[in-house]
Write a protein that holds these residues in place. Structure first.
Motif, PDB file in Angstrom:
ATOM      1  N   GLY A  75      -5.088  -1.710   0.455  1.00 12.15           N
ATOM      2  CA  GLY A  75      -5.244  -0.039   0.005  1.00 12.15           C
ATOM      3  C   GLY A  75      -6.266   0.005  -0.957  1.00 12.15           C
ATOM      4  N   VAL A  76      -7.133   1.174  -0.736  1.00 18.71           N
ATOM      5  CA  VAL A  76      -8.247   1.580  -1.615  1.00 18.71           C
ATOM      6  C   VAL A  76      -7.666   2.878  -2.051  1.00 18.71           C
ATOM      7  CG1 VAL A  76      -9.932   0.389  -0.275  1.00 18.71           C
ATOM      8  CG2 VAL A  76      -9.390   2.450   0.307  1.00 18.71           C
ATOM      9  N   PRO A  77      -8.185   3.314  -3.435  1.00 20.23           N
ATOM     10  CA  PRO A  77      -7.872   4.479  -3.984  1.00 20.23           C
ATOM     11  C   PRO A  77      -8.432   5.759  -3.283  1.00 20.23           C
ATOM     12  CG  PRO A  77      -8.951   3.043  -5.649  1.00 20.23           C
ATOM     13  CD  PRO A  77      -9.129   2.429  -4.137  1.00 20.23           C
ATOM     14  N   ASP A  78      -7.767   6.631  -3.340  1.00 18.43           N
ATOM     15  CA  ASP A  78      -8.287   8.024  -2.448  1.00 18.43           C
ATOM     16  C   ASP A  78      -7.448   9.135  -3.172  1.00 18.43           C
ATOM     17  OD1 ASP A  78      -9.096   9.336  -0.106  1.00 18.43           O
ATOM     18  OD2 ASP A  78      -7.108  10.291  -0.175  1.00 18.43           O
ATOM     19  N   THR A  79      -8.365  10.299  -3.626  1.00 16.96           N
ATOM     20  CA  THR A  79      -7.934  11.110  -4.212  1.00 16.96           C
ATOM     21  C   THR A  79      -6.953  12.301  -3.516  1.00 16.96           C
ATOM     22  OG1 THR A  79      -9.889  12.531  -3.551  1.00 16.96           O
ATOM     23  CG2 THR A  79     -10.129  11.553  -5.721  1.00 16.96           C
ATOM     24  N   GLU A  80      -6.808  12.193  -2.367  1.00 15.46           N
ATOM     25  CA  GLU A  80      -5.944  13.072  -1.575  1.00 15.46           C
ATOM     26  C   GLU A  80      -4.608  12.215  -1.324  1.00 15.46           C
ATOM     27  OE1 GLU A  80      -6.257  16.121  -0.761  1.00 15.46           O
ATOM     28  OE2 GLU A  80      -7.888  16.100  -1.630  1.00 15.46           O
ATOM     29  N   ILE A 134       0.739  -1.143  -0.122  1.00 14.49           N
ATOM     30  CA  ILE A 134       0.005   0.041  -0.032  1.00 14.49           C
ATOM     31  C   ILE A 134       0.929   1.161  -0.110  1.00 14.49           C
ATOM     32  CG2 ILE A 134      -1.919   1.401   1.222  1.00 14.49           C
ATOM     33  CD1 ILE A 134      -2.454  -1.466   2.591  1.00 14.49           C
ATOM     34  N   VAL A 135       0.816   2.085  -0.938  1.00 17.88           N
ATOM     35  CA  VAL A 135       1.527   3.338  -0.980  1.00 17.88           C
ATOM     36  C   VAL A 135       0.478   4.652  -0.567  1.00 17.88           C
ATOM     37  CG1 VAL A 135       3.007   4.821  -2.349  1.00 17.88           C
ATOM     38  CG2 VAL A 135       2.986   2.378  -2.861  1.00 17.88           C
ATOM     39  N   SER A 136       0.422   5.342   0.478  1.00 15.95           N
ATOM     40  CA  SER A 136      -0.344   6.193   0.950  1.00 15.95           C
ATOM     41  C   SER A 136       0.555   7.343   1.267  1.00 15.95           C
ATOM     42  CB  SER A 136      -1.130   5.680   2.179  1.00 15.95           C
ATOM     43  OG  SER A 136      -2.201   6.681   2.604  1.00 15.95           O
ATOM     44  N   ALA A 137       0.197   8.480   0.706  1.00 19.16           N
ATOM     45  CA  ALA A 137       0.809   9.768   0.976  1.00 19.16           C
ATOM     46  C   ALA A 137       2.195   9.827   0.861  1.00 19.16           C
ATOM     47  CB  ALA A 137       0.421  10.163   2.207  1.00 19.16           C
ATOM     48  N   PRO A 143      -5.173   2.369  10.138  1.00 13.38           N
ATOM     49  CA  PRO A 143      -6.221   2.359   9.002  1.00 13.38           C
ATOM     50  C   PRO A 143      -7.026   3.423   9.196  1.00 13.38           C
ATOM     51  CG  PRO A 143      -6.796   0.748  10.999  1.00 13.38           C
ATOM     52  CD  PRO A 143      -5.525   1.326  11.067  1.00 13.38           C
ATOM     53  N   ARG A 144      -7.105   4.118   8.275  1.00  9.66           N
ATOM     54  CA  ARG A 144      -8.003   5.382   8.151  1.00  9.66           C
ATOM     55  C   ARG A 144      -9.314   5.132   7.967  1.00  9.66           C
ATOM     56  NH1 ARG A 144      -4.860  10.333   7.851  1.00  9.66           N
ATOM     57  NH2 ARG A 144      -2.776   9.869   8.037  1.00  9.66           N
ATOM     58  N   LEU A 192      -5.716   4.584   0.490  1.00  7.59           N
ATOM     59  CA  LEU A 192      -5.993   4.619   2.194  1.00  7.59           C
ATOM     60  C   LEU A 192      -5.949   3.340   2.349  1.00  7.59           C
ATOM     61  CD1 LEU A 192      -9.173   6.745   2.777  1.00  7.59           C
ATOM     62  CD2 LEU A 192      -6.738   7.337   3.264  1.00  7.59           C
ATOM     63  N   VAL A 193      -5.151   3.056   3.641  1.00  4.82           N
ATOM     64  CA  VAL A 193      -5.287   1.819   4.409  1.00  4.82           C
ATOM     65  C   VAL A 193      -6.577   1.588   4.913  1.00  4.82           C
ATOM     66  CG1 VAL A 193      -4.289   0.592   6.164  1.00  4.82           C
ATOM     67  CG2 VAL A 193      -2.791   2.355   4.936  1.00  4.82           C
ATOM     68  N   LYS A 194      -7.491   0.671   4.547  1.00  5.73           N
ATOM     69  CA  LYS A 194      -8.679   0.168   4.785  1.00  5.73           C
ATOM     70  C   LYS A 194      -8.368  -1.228   5.300  1.00  5.73           C
ATOM     71  CE  LYS A 194     -13.569  -0.065   3.774  1.00  5.73           C
ATOM     72  NZ  LYS A 194     -14.593   0.178   2.407  1.00  5.73           N
ATOM     73  N   ALA A 195      -9.303  -1.284   6.642  1.00 10.10           N
ATOM     74  CA  ALA A 195      -9.287  -2.501   7.369  1.00 10.10           C
ATOM     75  C   ALA A 195     -10.769  -3.223   7.518  1.00 10.10           C
ATOM     76  CB  ALA A 195      -8.669  -2.303   8.913  1.00 10.10           C
TER      77      ALA A 195
END
Length: 535
Positions: free
Chosen positions: A466-471, A437-440, A510-511, A475-478
């Protein structure tokens, strides 16, 4: 030249020849001597050639010249050798936010022939222990503000014989020891292919991998992308957000500016607001940060009109075309995008301001080769999506890790990214080909987050994707299955998030959390992550 390492730990754990990447040194500037200590080229050379009084490092309330940094590094090197018994080849854990003393410690280790192991400031004791065990660090130099987690990790790491703290007070600190030492130090005469740093990257299994980089590698990355695409000048002032523990930050905020005699700004905290203030206060001209930060700063872009800022570099995650356009409209500046990996040390595909294309990372950097191939390793025609593979003057060397065979095949480095290349040679990112997962800009291994969640008494099972996020890109989703008697409500979400933040580095939490009755599994019980990604 033979290795200068008395402690042969690193050389003994290099990948076997059959699993080594093919190294390419086609450019004239990549012809390195057999004997090389990169601290000379990056730091000492400037003093020797009469540039010792040029500003090197800026920080709030502090300015160091090249001579200042050299003298600080020399004194620390003496402390390491004379008082702490360091011999060439020993690994030294470095732990601090981005500040001048961390830079001085890094150079001190290199000068003394040691191997620098710089770690993320946010790592907890459990994560530090993994790094200490894999690298078998015998020494640690740590900012006093981060002592607690290191002390906790050290209790289970008997090989860590020496710990010394800086930016504190008292007679036991590194600064006090430095006062007793000479400002002159004779660099160890290392071989160009002696390992000088280990950079850790998160594996998809959650077990970190140590990537091994030689003295020649450090100089090679300075002579490829920055020389041919960034094209900064000695009067430039570099600034950015990535920690020096990230190779993106190490290159952009230390190696690249020093390689040309420029100056760098080191900020211990570099959130978007602080970055904007730093650009203004230090009159920074070259910015390194991730797409997430650029998106956050767009609203304040007007403040950058008329500022000294002239070059903006993005890496760490894919740069959306919309972010590029918004930044250009807000500031008048084009972003220089690039992809690099910890395994190859820095950027190998990029485009400068004049040749940037929306949605494209760029073309292959001079000194490197890149291809898009199918599952049978055959090159694909333009427009086809496949796996990215790269070779050049740097490449993957995992320290004693069986995962080397998955990254390097037939001399090529397989980055784990799905790309396509158009007829003009521009590469476009599509997805990761693994579960990283590559987040920020942060690399996060799903199993590590799952393990942390499973320690909570309310959690029976969990799966993380990891789920797509525009920002943030992702996002890390659990997805959590609770034990009987617990409610999947907002209070439980907050409780689990706080629990993970205390267990592992906070940026991995997880956000988003969803509660399920059961996780999707195969007939053999294997978690089907791809089904979670479409939930």
């Amino acid at each position: 030249m033979p290795s200068a390492h008395v402690d042969t730990f690193a050389r003994d754990r290099l990948p076997p020849p059959a699993l080594m990447p093919e190294f390419v040194f086609e450019l004239p500037e990549l012809q390195f001597p057999a004997q090389l200590n990169c601290a000379w080229e990056l730091l000492d050379r400037h003093v020797a050639e009469g540039r010792g009084e040029r500003v090197c490092i800026r920080a709030p309330g502090l300015i160091w010249t090249y001579r200042d940094l050299q003298e600080q590094a020399n004194r620390i090197a003496h402390v390491l050798v004379r008082e702490l018994g360091l011999v060439p080849g020993n690994r030294v854990l470095l732990r601090a936010p981005n500040n001048p003393m961390l830079a001085a410690c890094w150079f001190a280790v290199i000068k003394a022939g040691g191997i620098a192991v710089t770690t993320m400031p946010l790592l907890r004791a459990k994560e530090l222990k993994a790094v200490l065990d894999i690298a078998q660090c015998s020494h640690a130099l740590c900012d006093r503000s981060l002592a607690q987690e290191l002390e906790a990790a050290a209790q289970a790491c008997p090989q860590l014989h020496h710990r010394c703290y800086f930016n504190g007070h008292g007679p036991q600190g590194l600064e006090h020891a430095m006062q007793q030492q000479s400002a002159r130090f004779a660099n160890v005469d290392t071989a160009a292919d002696d390992t000088c740093m280990l950079a850790f990257t998160s594996g998809t299994t959650g077990v970190p991998k140590a990537t091994m980089h030689f003295h020649r590698d450090v100089l090679a990355v300075c002579r490829c992308w920055p020389a041919h695409l960034l094209r900064a000048q000695p009067d430039d002032v570099f600034i950015g957000s990535p920690p020096l523990a990230f190779t993106f930050g190490l290159g952009g905020l230390l190696l690249f500016p020093l390689s040309i005699g420029a100056s760098t700004v080191l900020l211990e905290k570099a959130a978007p607001t602080q970055l904007l203030e730093g650009i203004r206060d230090f009159k920074a001209t070259v910015l390194f940060t991730a797409p997430t930060s650029y998106r956050a700063m767009v609203a304040h872009g007007a403040a950058l009109h008329g500022s000294a800022l002239r070059k903006c570099v993005s890496a760490g995650e894919a740069l959306p075309a919309s972010t590029r356009e918004q930044w250009r409209e807000a500031t008048g500046l084009e972003i220089i995008d690039g992809i690099g990996t910890t395994e190859l040390l820095h950027i190998f595909i990029s485009a400068d301001e004049a040749h940037a294309r929306p949605g494209a990372t760029g073309t292959v950097v001079p000194g490197y080769r890149a291809e898009v191939v199918d599952d049978e390793d055959h090159p694909l025609p333009p427009g086809s999506i496949g796996r990215l593979r790269v070779k050049g003057p740097t490449g993957c060397r995992y320290l004693a890790d069986e995962r080397q065979a998955g990254y390097v095949r037939q001399g090529w480095n397989y980055t784990g990214d799905a790309y396509s290349m158009d007829a003009d040679g521009y590469f476009r990112f599509h997805a990761r080909t693994d579960d990283l997962i590559v987040s920020a800009g942060y690399n996060i291994a799903a199993p590590e987050v799952e393990e942390a969640l499973l320690q909570h008494p309310a959690v029976a099972e969990c799966g993380v994707v990891g789920v797509p996020d525009t920002e943030r890109g992702q996002l890390v989703k659990a997805f959590v299955v609770l034990r009987p008697g617990h409610q999947g409500d907002a209070a439980m979400v907050r409780a689990l998030q706080d629990f993970v933040k205390r267990a592992i580095a906070p940026y991995k939490y997880p956000r988003a959390i969803a509660f399920l009755e059961a996780l999707p599994r195969t007939a053999t019980g294997k978690l089907q992550r791809f089904r979670l990604k479409v939930e």
